[in-house]
Design a protein around this motif. Structure first.
Motif, PDB file in Angstrom:
ATOM      1  N   PHE A   1       0.638  -1.057  -0.020  1.00  0.00           N
ATOM      2  CA  PHE A   1      -0.093  -0.083   0.004  1.00  0.00           C
ATOM      3  C   PHE A   1       0.922   1.373   0.004  1.00  0.00           C
ATOM      4  O   PHE A   1       0.309   2.282   0.013  1.00  0.00           O
ATOM      5  CB  PHE A   1      -0.769   0.122   1.026  1.00  0.00           C
ATOM      6  CG  PHE A   1      -1.924  -1.126   1.459  1.00  0.00           C
ATOM      7  CD1 PHE A   1      -2.977  -1.507   0.573  1.00  0.00           C
ATOM      8  CD2 PHE A   1      -1.635  -2.285   2.177  1.00  0.00           C
ATOM      9  CE1 PHE A   1      -3.775  -2.366   0.455  1.00  0.00           C
ATOM     10  CE2 PHE A   1      -2.460  -3.276   2.247  1.00  0.00           C
ATOM     11  CZ  PHE A   1      -3.425  -3.492   1.337  1.00  0.00           C
ATOM     12  N   GLY A   2       2.270   1.111   0.154  1.00  0.00           N
ATOM     13  CA  GLY A   2       3.111   2.487   0.043  1.00  0.00           C
ATOM     14  C   GLY A   2       2.781   3.010   1.385  1.00  0.00           C
ATOM     15  O   GLY A   2       3.308   4.342   1.230  1.00  0.00           O
ATOM     16  N   LEU A   3       2.624   2.564   2.452  1.00  0.00           N
ATOM     17  CA  LEU A   3       2.464   3.242   3.692  1.00  0.00           C
ATOM     18  C   LEU A   3       3.648   2.779   4.803  1.00  0.00           C
ATOM     19  O   LEU A   3       3.813   1.835   4.920  1.00  0.00           O
ATOM     20  CB  LEU A   3       1.117   3.115   4.392  1.00  0.00           C
ATOM     21  CG  LEU A   3      -0.094   3.323   3.423  1.00  0.00           C
ATOM     22  CD1 LEU A   3      -1.225   2.898   4.243  1.00  0.00           C
ATOM     23  CD2 LEU A   3      -0.056   5.055   3.251  1.00  0.00           C
ATOM     24  N   LYS A   4       4.202   3.757   5.221  1.00  0.00           N
ATOM     25  CA  LYS A   4       5.062   3.813   6.193  1.00  0.00           C
ATOM     26  C   LYS A   4       4.612   3.863   7.509  1.00  0.00           C
ATOM     27  O   LYS A   4       3.503   4.701   7.630  1.00  0.00           O
ATOM     28  CB  LYS A   4       6.253   4.518   6.322  1.00  0.00           C
ATOM     29  CG  LYS A   4       7.234   4.316   5.196  1.00  0.00           C
ATOM     30  CD  LYS A   4       8.496   5.260   5.222  1.00  0.00           C
ATOM     31  CE  LYS A   4       9.583   4.856   4.114  1.00  0.00           C
ATOM     32  NZ  LYS A   4      10.729   5.697   4.247  1.00  0.00           N
ATOM     33  N   THR A   5       4.850   3.354   8.609  1.00  0.00           N
ATOM     34  CA  THR A   5       4.113   3.420  10.017  1.00  0.00           C
ATOM     35  C   THR A   5       4.313   4.796  10.587  1.00  0.00           C
ATOM     36  O   THR A   5       5.214   5.691  10.129  1.00  0.00           O
ATOM     37  CB  THR A   5       4.499   2.464  10.848  1.00  0.00           C
ATOM     38  OG1 THR A   5       3.774   2.514  12.150  1.00  0.00           O
ATOM     39  CG2 THR A   5       5.821   2.790  11.463  1.00  0.00           C
ATOM     40  N   LYS A   6       3.195   5.216  11.384  1.00  0.00           N
ATOM     41  CA  LYS A   6       3.027   6.448  12.035  1.00  0.00           C
ATOM     42  C   LYS A   6       3.476   5.842  13.580  1.00  0.00           C
ATOM     43  O   LYS A   6       2.567   4.865  13.999  1.00  0.00           O
ATOM     44  CB  LYS A   6       1.698   7.046  12.087  1.00  0.00           C
ATOM     45  CG  LYS A   6       1.394   7.647  10.865  1.00  0.00           C
ATOM     46  CD  LYS A   6       0.262   8.355  10.654  1.00  0.00           C
ATOM     47  CE  LYS A   6      -0.416   8.531   9.489  1.00  0.00           C
ATOM     48  NZ  LYS A   6       0.366   9.662   8.484  1.00  0.00           N
ATOM     49  N   ALA A   7       4.459   6.397  14.168  1.00  0.00           N
ATOM     50  CA  ALA A   7       5.047   5.868  15.384  1.00  0.00           C
ATOM     51  C   ALA A   7       5.634   7.194  16.448  1.00  0.00           C
ATOM     52  O   ALA A   7       5.789   8.198  15.520  1.00  0.00           O
ATOM     53  CB  ALA A   7       5.938   4.945  15.452  1.00  0.00           C
ATOM     54  N   ASN A   8       5.963   6.869  17.446  1.00  0.00           N
ATOM     55  CA  ASN A   8       6.376   8.036  18.163  1.00  0.00           C
ATOM     56  C   ASN A   8       7.899   8.142  18.158  1.00  0.00           C
ATOM     57  O   ASN A   8       8.592   7.129  18.268  1.00  0.00           O
ATOM     58  CB  ASN A   8       5.928   7.819  19.574  1.00  0.00           C
ATOM     59  CG  ASN A   8       6.460   8.923  20.502  1.00  0.00           C
ATOM     60  OD1 ASN A   8       7.607   8.885  21.299  1.00  0.00           O
ATOM     61  ND2 ASN A   8       5.809  10.197  20.786  1.00  0.00           N
ATOM     62  N   GLU A   9       8.432   9.128  18.169  1.00  0.00           N
ATOM     63  CA  GLU A   9      10.058   9.252  18.035  1.00  0.00           C
ATOM     64  C   GLU A   9      10.932   8.474  18.860  1.00  0.00           C
ATOM     65  O   GLU A   9      11.913   7.932  18.577  1.00  0.00           O
ATOM     66  CB  GLU A   9      10.255  10.606  17.809  1.00  0.00           C
ATOM     67  CG  GLU A   9      11.933  10.981  17.745  1.00  0.00           C
ATOM     68  CD  GLU A   9      12.083  12.452  17.560  1.00  0.00           C
ATOM     69  OE1 GLU A   9      13.135  12.790  16.852  1.00  0.00           O
ATOM     70  OE2 GLU A   9      11.363  13.394  18.049  1.00  0.00           O
ATOM     71  N   LYS A  10      10.323   8.529  20.211  1.00  0.00           N
ATOM     72  CA  LYS A  10      11.133   7.859  21.320  1.00  0.00           C
ATOM     73  C   LYS A  10      11.284   6.468  21.096  1.00  0.00           C
ATOM     74  O   LYS A  10      11.992   5.835  21.687  1.00  0.00           O
ATOM     75  CB  LYS A  10      10.469   8.276  22.720  1.00  0.00           C
ATOM     76  CG  LYS A  10      10.284   9.791  23.053  1.00  0.00           C
ATOM     77  CD  LYS A  10       9.721  10.031  24.344  1.00  0.00           C
ATOM     78  CE  LYS A  10       9.796  11.466  24.442  1.00  0.00           C
ATOM     79  NZ  LYS A  10       8.788  11.905  26.002  1.00  0.00           N
TER      80      LYS A  10
ATOM     81  N   ALA B   1      12.042  -4.216   9.740  1.00  0.00           N
ATOM     82  CA  ALA B   1      11.095  -3.326   9.556  1.00  0.00           C
ATOM     83  C   ALA B   1      11.668  -1.965   8.752  1.00  0.00           C
ATOM     84  O   ALA B   1      12.793  -1.530   9.139  1.00  0.00           O
ATOM     85  CB  ALA B   1      10.333  -2.900  10.744  1.00  0.00           C
ATOM     86  N   PRO B   2      10.924  -1.437   7.810  1.00  0.00           N
ATOM     87  CA  PRO B   2      11.186  -0.090   7.369  1.00  0.00           C
ATOM     88  C   PRO B   2      11.354   1.023   8.257  1.00  0.00           C
ATOM     89  O   PRO B   2      10.629   0.885   9.452  1.00  0.00           O
ATOM     90  CB  PRO B   2      10.302  -0.039   6.312  1.00  0.00           C
ATOM     91  CG  PRO B   2       9.094  -0.450   6.570  1.00  0.00           C
ATOM     92  CD  PRO B   2       9.610  -1.821   7.441  1.00  0.00           C
ATOM     93  N   GLU B   3      11.920   2.078   8.067  1.00  0.00           N
ATOM     94  CA  GLU B   3      11.936   3.328   8.905  1.00  0.00           C
ATOM     95  C   GLU B   3      10.602   3.755   9.123  1.00  0.00           C
ATOM     96  O   GLU B   3       9.754   3.428   8.221  1.00  0.00           O
ATOM     97  CB  GLU B   3      12.816   4.124   8.370  1.00  0.00           C
ATOM     98  CG  GLU B   3      12.593   4.830   6.989  1.00  0.00           C
ATOM     99  CD  GLU B   3      13.284   5.870   6.585  1.00  0.00           C
ATOM    100  OE1 GLU B   3      13.223   6.485   5.581  1.00  0.00           O
ATOM    101  OE2 GLU B   3      14.572   5.865   7.106  1.00  0.00           O
ATOM    102  N   ALA B   4      10.471   4.416  10.073  1.00  0.00           N
ATOM    103  CA  ALA B   4       8.948   4.883  10.259  1.00  0.00           C
ATOM    104  C   ALA B   4       8.779   6.229   9.394  1.00  0.00           C
ATOM    105  O   ALA B   4       9.638   6.754   8.818  1.00  0.00           O
ATOM    106  CB  ALA B   4       8.720   5.612  11.793  1.00  0.00           C
ATOM    107  N   GLY B   5       7.763   6.548   9.193  1.00  0.00           N
ATOM    108  CA  GLY B   5       7.247   7.591   8.155  1.00  0.00           C
ATOM    109  C   GLY B   5       7.008   8.794   9.229  1.00  0.00           C
ATOM    110  O   GLY B   5       7.857   9.555   9.863  1.00  0.00           O
ATOM    111  N   GLU B   6       5.640   9.192   9.166  1.00  0.00           N
ATOM    112  CA  GLU B   6       5.242  10.190  10.087  1.00  0.00           C
ATOM    113  C   GLU B   6       5.600  10.128  11.484  1.00  0.00           C
ATOM    114  O   GLU B   6       4.951   8.971  11.846  1.00  0.00           O
ATOM    115  CB  GLU B   6       3.798  10.961   9.801  1.00  0.00           C
ATOM    116  CG  GLU B   6       3.513  11.993  10.549  1.00  0.00           C
ATOM    117  CD  GLU B   6       1.859  12.332  10.145  1.00  0.00           C
ATOM    118  OE1 GLU B   6       1.100  12.921  10.943  1.00  0.00           O
ATOM    119  OE2 GLU B   6       1.452  11.725   9.017  1.00  0.00           O
TER     120      GLU B   6
END
Length: 212
Positions: free
Chosen positions: A75-84, A107-112
Motif C-alpha cells: 500500500f506504500g504506507l510507512k508506519t506512524k509512530a512516536n519518535e522515542k 522493518a522499514p523506517e518510520a514515516g510520520e
C-alpha cells in the motif's frame, strides 16, 4: 465503526483493522509474520473493498512491526509512530535473537512521527493520540471518542499491565501513564490491547491487581 482483530505471529500479537461505512481503514500494529498471516490480512482488506489510509504503531517492539514492510510493499504506507521508539527499529535484530527469531528482514523506517494530542483521521473517524510510556519510551494509545474505545498496545491488559524489563521500560512511568491517560477515560470505554482479550476501563480500575 467496525473492528477486525487478528492474532498474529508466535508472540500472539493483536493486529487491528478499523474501518467504517466509507471503506477507509487504518491498520494498528501490523504483526503478521508468516505468509499465510499476510494473506489473511490482505484478503480481508481486498474482500471488504477497504482503502488503507494509515499504518499506526502503538509502539515499535518487533512483534508489532513484523508486517510493516508488507504494508509498505502493498500500500506504500510507512508506519506512524512516536519518535522515542525509533531506537527499537535499529535494535530489532537483537530483539528478535533474544526471543529465538533468526533471519527476519528488518522493518522499514518510520514515516510520520506522532505525539500526544495528535489526531488521526480516516473516513468519518478520528483517533486522539495518548502518550502511555513505560512499556517502551514511545508507547502511545489511539482513543476514539465516538467509537468508545481505545487501542493501548502493550501498556494495559485485562487485569495486568505491560512488562517493563525491556529497553527503555519503566514500571513507575507506565503505572502513572495508565492512571493519568487511560483511567481518566469514561468507565465504559472498551480497551483493545496488544495481546489477549479486550477489557474495559471500568474493569481495570476496579479489578487490575497492579492498582489495588
Amino acid at each position: 465503526m467496525n473492528i477486525k482483530t487478528f492474532e498474529f505471529n508466535p508472540i500472539a500479537e493483536n493486529t487491528y483493522v478499523v474501518y467504517d461505512e466509507t471503506k477507509e481503514c487504518v491498520i494498528i500494529d501490523a504483526g503478521c509474520f508468516f505468509p499465510d498471516e499476510k494473506r489473511q490480512l490482505l484478503d480481508f482488506i481486498v474482500d471488504n473493498d477497504l482503502i488503507v489510509k494509515h499504518l499506526l504503531n502503538t509502539h515499535l517492539h518487533f512483534d508489532h512491526v513484523f508486517g510493516n514492510k508488507f504494508i509498505l510493499d502493498q500500500f506504500g504506507l510507512k508506519t506512524k509512530a512516536n519518535e522515542k521508539d525509533l531506537f527499537l527499529l535499529e535494535g530489532m535484530p537483537a530483539q528478535m535473537r533474544m526471543f529465538g527469531f533468526k533471519d527476519v528482514e528488518e522493518a522499514p523506517e518510520a514515516g510520520e512521527l506522532i505525539e500526544e494530542n495528535d489526531t488521526i483521521e480516516f473516513g468519518n473517524q478520528k483517533f486522539i493520540v495518548l502518550a502511555v510510556p513505560g512499556h517502551s519510551p514511545g508507547s502511545v494509545a489511539f482513543y476514539s471518542i465516538d467509537g468508545n474505545c481505545v487501542f493501548v498496545g502493550d501498556a494495559l491488559f485485562r487485569n495486568s499491565i505491560g512488562r517493563t524489563d525491556l529497553a527503555g521500560g519503566n514500571q513507575n512511568q507506565l503505572m502513572e501513564a495508565i492512571r493519568s491517560r487511560l483511567f481518566t477515560l469514561p468507565p465504559e470505554t472498551i480497551v483493545y490491547p496488544g495481546h489477549g482479550p479486550q477489557t474495559t476501563i471500568r474493569n481495570e480500575v476496579n479489578n487490575n491487581p497492579f492498582f489495588r
